[in-house]
Design a protein around this motif. Structure first.
Motif, PDB file in Angstrom:
ATOM      1  N   ASN A 116      79.568  -4.016 101.265  1.00  0.00           N
ATOM      2  CA  ASN A 116      79.791  -5.120 101.747  1.00  0.00           C
ATOM      3  C   ASN A 116      81.339  -5.170 102.252  1.00  0.00           C
ATOM      4  O   ASN A 116      82.438  -4.575 101.634  1.00  0.00           O
ATOM      5  CB  ASN A 116      79.827  -5.991 100.497  1.00  0.00           C
ATOM      6  CG  ASN A 116      78.382  -6.391 100.030  1.00  0.00           C
ATOM      7  OD1 ASN A 116      77.326  -6.652 100.779  1.00  0.00           O
ATOM      8  ND2 ASN A 116      77.993  -5.999  98.874  1.00  0.00           N
ATOM      9  N   LEU A 117      81.605  -6.023 103.124  1.00  0.00           N
ATOM     10  CA  LEU A 117      82.829  -6.494 103.603  1.00  0.00           C
ATOM     11  C   LEU A 117      83.228  -7.910 103.578  1.00  0.00           C
ATOM     12  O   LEU A 117      82.268  -8.676 103.906  1.00  0.00           O
ATOM     13  CB  LEU A 117      82.875  -6.241 105.244  1.00  0.00           C
ATOM     14  CG  LEU A 117      84.007  -6.325 106.051  1.00  0.00           C
ATOM     15  CD1 LEU A 117      84.855  -5.244 105.724  1.00  0.00           C
ATOM     16  CD2 LEU A 117      83.900  -6.484 107.384  1.00  0.00           C
ATOM     17  N   ARG A 126      83.126 -15.392 103.905  1.00  0.00           N
ATOM     18  CA  ARG A 126      81.715 -14.604 104.116  1.00  0.00           C
ATOM     19  C   ARG A 126      81.736 -13.422 103.632  1.00  0.00           C
ATOM     20  O   ARG A 126      82.588 -12.760 103.197  1.00  0.00           O
ATOM     21  CB  ARG A 126      81.319 -14.602 105.547  1.00  0.00           C
ATOM     22  CG  ARG A 126      81.487 -16.235 106.093  1.00  0.00           C
ATOM     23  CD  ARG A 126      80.923 -16.127 107.552  1.00  0.00           C
ATOM     24  NE  ARG A 126      79.490 -15.725 107.735  1.00  0.00           N
ATOM     25  CZ  ARG A 126      78.425 -16.408 107.470  1.00  0.00           C
ATOM     26  NH1 ARG A 126      78.433 -17.504 107.014  1.00  0.00           N
ATOM     27  NH2 ARG A 126      77.142 -15.745 107.747  1.00  0.00           N
ATOM     28  N   VAL A 127      80.197 -12.719 103.342  1.00  0.00           N
ATOM     29  CA  VAL A 127      80.214 -11.364 103.170  1.00  0.00           C
ATOM     30  C   VAL A 127      79.387 -10.750 104.220  1.00  0.00           C
ATOM     31  O   VAL A 127      78.229 -11.407 104.326  1.00  0.00           O
ATOM     32  CB  VAL A 127      79.673 -11.342 101.651  1.00  0.00           C
ATOM     33  CG1 VAL A 127      78.501 -11.975 101.301  1.00  0.00           C
ATOM     34  CG2 VAL A 127      79.590  -9.818 101.400  1.00  0.00           C
ATOM     35  N   LEU A 128      79.400  -9.537 104.594  1.00  0.00           N
ATOM     36  CA  LEU A 128      78.559  -8.751 105.601  1.00  0.00           C
ATOM     37  C   LEU A 128      78.140  -7.595 104.955  1.00  0.00           C
ATOM     38  O   LEU A 128      78.922  -6.911 104.278  1.00  0.00           O
ATOM     39  CB  LEU A 128      79.371  -8.564 106.824  1.00  0.00           C
ATOM     40  CG  LEU A 128      78.958  -7.469 107.648  1.00  0.00           C
ATOM     41  CD1 LEU A 128      77.783  -8.251 108.386  1.00  0.00           C
ATOM     42  CD2 LEU A 128      79.795  -7.331 108.720  1.00  0.00           C
ATOM     43  N   ASN A 129      77.017  -7.401 104.910  1.00  0.00           N
ATOM     44  CA  ASN A 129      76.258  -6.412 104.007  1.00  0.00           C
ATOM     45  C   ASN A 129      76.270  -5.339 105.151  1.00  0.00           C
ATOM     46  O   ASN A 129      75.605  -5.602 106.383  1.00  0.00           O
ATOM     47  CB  ASN A 129      74.808  -6.619 103.825  1.00  0.00           C
ATOM     48  CG  ASN A 129      74.119  -5.242 103.281  1.00  0.00           C
ATOM     49  OD1 ASN A 129      73.849  -4.404 103.774  1.00  0.00           O
ATOM     50  ND2 ASN A 129      73.905  -5.491 101.810  1.00  0.00           N
ATOM     51  N   LEU A 134      73.541  -7.964 107.852  1.00  0.00           N
ATOM     52  CA  LEU A 134      73.332  -9.512 107.649  1.00  0.00           C
ATOM     53  C   LEU A 134      74.381 -10.069 106.967  1.00  0.00           C
ATOM     54  O   LEU A 134      75.004  -9.373 105.910  1.00  0.00           O
ATOM     55  CB  LEU A 134      72.187  -9.800 106.631  1.00  0.00           C
ATOM     56  CG  LEU A 134      70.753  -9.180 107.393  1.00  0.00           C
ATOM     57  CD1 LEU A 134      69.481  -9.687 106.156  1.00  0.00           C
ATOM     58  CD2 LEU A 134      70.330 -10.144 108.633  1.00  0.00           C
ATOM     59  N   SER A 135      74.868 -11.298 107.368  1.00  0.00           N
ATOM     60  CA  SER A 135      76.158 -11.992 106.443  1.00  0.00           C
ATOM     61  C   SER A 135      75.681 -13.209 105.735  1.00  0.00           C
ATOM     62  O   SER A 135      74.840 -13.875 106.229  1.00  0.00           O
ATOM     63  CB  SER A 135      77.213 -12.175 107.386  1.00  0.00           C
ATOM     64  OG  SER A 135      76.883 -13.277 108.226  1.00  0.00           O
TER      65      SER A 135
END
Length: 172
Positions: A116-117, A126-129, A134-135
């Protein structure tokens, strides 16, 4: 390196290995080996004698002396020097480069599992997988300046929103 002076003066507490002409800018200790992060490639050394197992090319100019690594159990990640993306290296699958979201503001934080970012936009955290692309939103609200500061050990996210310091859950 057989009969290394450093090994002799440390009485076996240190082992010295020849990096065989590689010029690593960073090292990452991985399960069963070491990754040498060079300017243009990652070289994986494994076993008791750290024999070269494989190497993977990197984007040109991806690694510099200032590059910091996030080391996970089966790989590591780092941000591209131009802050345009993240490079993830996993021992089983090699190198993957993911570009940062266009609406990202500031510097993101990479999770220790390299999945995750966490990042801020103008009005959200936000979190981006990185596997699925997908975020999702962790928190939205005011237009105050936002910054992701640090991922804490219990996977809580330390962020700054305007003058406030917040701790966000990452699992919601």
């Amino acid at each position: 390196i057989e009969n290394s002076r450093l090994e002799q003066v440390t009485q076996g507490a240190v082992r010295v290995y020849d990096t065989r002409g590689f010029h690593p800018l960073r090292l990452a200790a991985l399960d069963g080996g070491v990754a040498l992060v060079c300017e243009d490639e990652v070289v994986l050394l494994q076993g008791d004698t750290l024999q070269e197992q494989t190497s993977f090319p990197l984007p040109q100019g991806a690694v510099t002396q200032q590059t910091s690594l996030v080391v996970g159990s089966d790989g590591f990640g780092f941000f591209l020097e131009d802050n345009a993306g993240v490079v993830i290296f996993r021992t089983g699958s090699g190198v993957r480069v993911t570009r940062f979201p266009e609406d990202m503001a500031g510097t993101p934080v990479l999770s220790r599992d390299l999945e995750n970012l966490y990042y801020a936009t103008q009005d959200q955290f936000r979190v981006l997988n990185l596997s699925t692309g997908l975020s999702r939103t962790l928190r939205s609200g005011s237009q105050a300046q936002r910054e992701v500061v640090q991922l804490l050990f219990d996977d809580m996210l330390l962020v700054r929103q305007g003058k406030d310091i917040l701790v966000l859950r990452t699992d919601n």
